[in-house]
Design an enzyme around this catalytic site. Structure first.
Site, PDB file in Angstrom:
ATOM      1  N   TRP A 102       0.953  -1.225  -0.102  1.00  0.00           N
ATOM      2  CA  TRP A 102      -0.007  -0.066   0.046  1.00  0.00           C
ATOM      3  C   TRP A 102       1.013   1.227  -0.054  1.00  0.00           C
ATOM      4  O   TRP A 102       0.456   2.303  -0.426  1.00  0.00           O
ATOM      5  CB  TRP A 102      -1.017   0.018   1.310  1.00  0.00           C
ATOM      6  CG  TRP A 102      -2.042  -0.935   1.124  1.00  0.00           C
ATOM      7  CD1 TRP A 102      -2.338  -2.060   1.580  1.00  0.00           C
ATOM      8  CD2 TRP A 102      -2.989  -1.057   0.008  1.00  0.00           C
ATOM      9  NE1 TRP A 102      -3.568  -2.571   1.129  1.00  0.00           N
ATOM     10  CE2 TRP A 102      -3.972  -1.994   0.054  1.00  0.00           C
ATOM     11  CE3 TRP A 102      -3.257  -0.103  -1.315  1.00  0.00           C
ATOM     12  CZ2 TRP A 102      -5.216  -2.302  -0.856  1.00  0.00           C
ATOM     13  CZ3 TRP A 102      -4.442  -0.430  -1.923  1.00  0.00           C
ATOM     14  CH2 TRP A 102      -5.327  -1.478  -1.931  1.00  0.00           C
ATOM     15  N   ASP A 174      -1.237   6.917   6.731  1.00  0.00           N
ATOM     16  CA  ASP A 174      -2.219   6.211   6.087  1.00  0.00           C
ATOM     17  C   ASP A 174      -2.449   5.028   7.069  1.00  0.00           C
ATOM     18  O   ASP A 174      -1.723   4.114   7.284  1.00  0.00           O
ATOM     19  CB  ASP A 174      -1.800   5.310   4.618  1.00  0.00           C
ATOM     20  CG  ASP A 174      -2.920   4.330   4.060  1.00  0.00           C
ATOM     21  OD1 ASP A 174      -4.155   4.130   4.775  1.00  0.00           O
ATOM     22  OD2 ASP A 174      -2.827   3.658   3.242  1.00  0.00           O
ATOM     23  N   LYS A 198     -12.046  -1.261   7.274  1.00  0.00           N
ATOM     24  CA  LYS A 198     -11.298  -2.243   8.165  1.00  0.00           C
ATOM     25  C   LYS A 198     -11.772  -2.096   9.655  1.00  0.00           C
ATOM     26  O   LYS A 198     -12.545  -2.864  10.149  1.00  0.00           O
ATOM     27  CB  LYS A 198      -9.879  -2.229   7.769  1.00  0.00           C
ATOM     28  CG  LYS A 198      -9.384  -2.689   6.571  1.00  0.00           C
ATOM     29  CD  LYS A 198      -8.948  -1.661   5.388  1.00  0.00           C
ATOM     30  CE  LYS A 198      -8.491  -2.575   4.421  1.00  0.00           C
ATOM     31  NZ  LYS A 198      -7.830  -1.851   3.236  1.00  0.00           N
TER      32      LYS A 198
HETATM   33  C1  LIG Z   1      -7.041  -1.458   2.435  1.00  0.00           C
HETATM   34  C2  LIG Z   1      -6.051  -0.252   2.465  1.00  0.00           C
HETATM   35  C3  LIG Z   1      -5.833   0.547   1.196  1.00  0.00           C
HETATM   36  C4  LIG Z   1      -6.796   0.765   0.235  1.00  0.00           C
HETATM   37  O1  LIG Z   1      -8.037   1.340   0.607  1.00  0.00           O
HETATM   38  P1  LIG Z   1      -9.150   1.470  -0.438  1.00  0.00           P
HETATM   39  O2  LIG Z   1     -10.284   2.279   0.490  1.00  0.00           O
HETATM   40  O3  LIG Z   1      -9.825   0.106  -1.045  1.00  0.00           O
HETATM   41  O4  LIG Z   1      -8.754   2.401  -1.384  1.00  0.00           O
HETATM   42  C5  LIG Z   1      -4.826   1.384   1.447  1.00  0.00           C
HETATM   43  N1  LIG Z   1      -3.919   1.286   2.178  1.00  0.00           N
HETATM   44  C6  LIG Z   1      -4.130   0.481   3.317  1.00  0.00           C
HETATM   45  C7  LIG Z   1      -3.135   0.521   4.595  1.00  0.00           C
HETATM   46  C8  LIG Z   1      -5.165  -0.474   3.397  1.00  0.00           C
HETATM   47  O5  LIG Z   1      -5.136  -1.570   4.035  1.00  0.00           O
END
Ligand SMILES: *Cc1c(COP(=O)(O)O)cnc(C)c1O
Length: 364
Positions: A102, A174, A198
């Site tokens: 990511w 993030d 999540k």
């Molecule tokens: C799942 C995830 C993403 C992507 O998220 P989307 O909402 O599907 O764009 C980005 N960064 C991390 C750390 C993730 O776990």
């Protein structure tokens, strides 16, 4: 009806009490005679929910009014471009720590808007990441507008167990896959963002919390829906917000608060990960953790069985036992147990028992 133990990496399980409340309010929310999906986002009922959800986020995070909570759409993936679009441009640079799939995806978008440097790149080749850099390993770029990192690497099962010191640079994180899983000093960040699906609720809304001083530095001349300043000024209601996702986010945060907030959640999550990693480490090599021990994630527990055939049998036997979505990410193989907040300690205890039984019945 039977609820399964759900280890989905995302969209992930949602606390049963939240689903029950949403069900009960589906036909008549807040005495409106309709669901939250069917009322105007300009009306007073929705407005109170919307603004209240921002307040609740600040309250749980321990943030003051100098932080703006924004509700964006397009997932965390859209933040990968919105962030550099708002702060970079010709001649501008930013630091991105690379610790997994990511963070690489974030770099790919940021490169479109400026020069990207890496305080650390933990890639071992072949898409492999097993470690988080130590503070002393970070080589910061003095010209960077901000430093970006990914607090939990959802795919690789690694997690930062400290907030890096970036020498006064704006710190952006993030936090999609470990937000609100335990206490964090959120005040150290100029901006954090997280796709809700999540730990916070359903997909459809991405929570961004950005500090006033950093927000002021964002560019003005941007497409409306890409401008953090517009989101702030319009309270994330320039266009129709994802009302239902925000409603569930609100209920999940109320559930968190009722259950003791981040402090209490952190204690449960600590126990969960201890049980799972003890089962792995105590299996005489039958289960092998893929991440370095000091970088192991509390949220995504990745491991492998002695053969890919046993990995596959583990996934199917677990499913038959009511434990679902245990398969590792496609580039990783093996098993991934994503233990977000909605996975209970009891769920993990049941799973550890399953792992031990599986090992006994399926020798290497
Ligand atoms: C799942 C995830 C993403 C992507 O998220 P989307 O909402 O599907 O764009 C980005 N960064 C991390 C750390 C993730 O776990």
């Amino acid at each position: 009806m039977k609820r399964v133990i759900n280890y989905s990496a995302g969209p992930a399980g949602i606390p049963v009490e939240v689903l029950e409340q949403a069900r009960d309010e589906m036909l008549d929310w807040n005495g409106t005679g309709c669901s939250v999906m069917e009322v105007s986002h300009r009306g007073k009922d929705y407005d109170a929910l919307h603004m209240g959800t921002m307040d609740l986020f600040r309250e749980l995070a321990g943030l003051g009014p100098d932080y703006n909570v924004l509700f964006c759409t397009g997932g965390a993936s859209t933040q990968f471009l919105m962030l550099p679009m708002n702060y970079l441009g010709a001649g501008k640079e930013a630091d991105y720590v690379v610790t997994g799939n990511w963070s690489q995806a974030a770099v790919k978008e940021a490169k479109r808007y400026g020069k990207i440097t890496h305080p650390a790149d933990m890639h071992l080749g072949d898409g492999m990441f097993v470690a988080i850099p130590k503070q002393g390993e970070l080589k910061l770029n003095p010209a960077a507008e901000y430093v970006h990192y990914t607090s939990n690497n959802t795919v690789e099962g690694t997690e930062w167990h400290y907030v890096p010191d970036v020498k006064g640079k704006p710190l952006v994180c993030d936090m999609s896959s470990d937000i609100f899983s335990r206490p964090v000093d959120f005040k150290k960040f100029s901006m954090i963002y997280a796709g809700a699906q999540k730990n916070l609720g359903p997909s459809g809304v991405t929570v961004v919390a950005v500090k006033d001083d950093f927000l002021q530095k964002a560019h003005d001349d941007l497409p409306t829906m890409m401008s953090y300043k517009v989101f702030k000024e319009k309270f994330s209601m320039h266009n129709t917000p994802p009302c239902f996702s925000i409603y569930i986010l609100n209920l999940v945060m109320k559930w968190l608060k009722k259950n003791g907030g981040l402090e209490a959640m952190g204690k449960i999550n600590e126990q969960k990960q201890k049980l799972l990693y003890s089962a792995i480490d105590g299996s005489a090599g039958y289960f092998k953790g893929t991440a370095n021990v000091d970088s192991r994630s509390w949220m995504n527990v990745d491991f492998k069985l002695p053969t890919p055939e046993l990995d596959a049998k583990f996934v199917s036997d677990a499913k038959a036992a009511g434990i679902i979505q245990t398969k590792g990410y496609r580039t990783m193989g093996g098993i991934r147990l994503s233990c977000y907040n909605a996975v209970s300690l009891k769920d993990v205890e049941t799973t550890v028992q399953f792992m031990q039984d599986f090992k006994a019945k399926n020798p290497a």
